[in-house]
Design a protein around this motif. Structure first.
Motif, PDB file in Angstrom:
ATOM      1  N   THR A 125      33.694  39.997  39.724  1.00 34.01           N
ATOM      2  CA  THR A 125      32.854  40.871  40.318  1.00 34.01           C
ATOM      3  C   THR A 125      33.670  41.911  40.868  1.00 34.01           C
ATOM      4  O   THR A 125      34.938  41.742  40.999  1.00 34.01           O
ATOM      5  CB  THR A 125      31.910  40.110  41.506  1.00 34.01           C
TER       6      THR A 125
ATOM      7  N   ARG B 128      33.684  43.308  43.664  1.00 36.27           N
ATOM      8  CA  ARG B 128      33.953  43.003  45.015  1.00 36.27           C
ATOM      9  C   ARG B 128      35.389  42.092  44.963  1.00 36.27           C
ATOM     10  O   ARG B 128      36.206  42.367  45.950  1.00 36.27           O
ATOM     11  CB  ARG B 128      32.991  42.465  45.850  1.00 36.27           C
ATOM     12  N   ARG B 129      35.295  41.168  44.133  1.00 31.68           N
ATOM     13  CA  ARG B 129      36.649  40.259  44.091  1.00 31.68           C
ATOM     14  C   ARG B 129      37.764  41.051  43.499  1.00 31.68           C
ATOM     15  O   ARG B 129      38.952  40.933  44.044  1.00 31.68           O
ATOM     16  CB  ARG B 129      36.381  39.145  43.140  1.00 31.68           C
TER      17      ARG B 129
ATOM     18  N   ASP C 151      39.156  42.973  46.707  1.00 34.21           N
ATOM     19  CA  ASP C 151      39.782  42.033  47.516  1.00 34.21           C
ATOM     20  C   ASP C 151      41.284  41.425  47.052  1.00 34.21           C
ATOM     21  O   ASP C 151      42.094  41.542  47.720  1.00 34.21           O
ATOM     22  CB  ASP C 151      38.879  40.752  47.694  1.00 34.21           C
TER      23      ASP C 151
END
Length: 101
Positions: A16, A18-19, A22
């Motif tokens: 994803t 978002r991962r 991060d």
């Protein structure tokens, strides 16, 4: 295998966005500039760190003080052409009018 493929071989895609963000944030927090610069340097990949216009002007001597009638002193790009060891400056507006008219 290309240099970019060798450089990126240690990175595995995440599922994803978002991962991905991060993981990138963790990597940037835990990696020094010198460590980050070493990877493309080892693979002989052309790269450069981001620079502001102020840094470019100072580091690469691309900008200089110009004083034009009506505009006053200001920062302006220098000519990229060196003639006789010096840079040519652009003529001021109307500089050659008397010669031409």
């Amino acid at each position: 295998m290309s240099r970019w493929h060798r450089l990126l071989a240690g990175f595995r895609p995440l599922r994803t966005p978002r991962r991905d963000l991060d993981a990138a944030a963790r990597w940037f927090r835990s990696t020094t500039f010198d460590e980050a610069a070493a990877a493309p340097n080892r693979q002989r990949v052309l790269w450069q760190r981001y620079r502001t216009f102020e840094e470019l002007g100072r580091d690469l001597d691309l900008f200089g003080e110009a004083d034009r009638p009506g505009a006053g002193p200001h920062l302006a790009p220098k000519s990229p052409i060196l003639v006789g060891g010096g840079r040519l400056s652009a003529p001021s507006i109307g500089r050659h009018n008397a010669e031409l008219l």
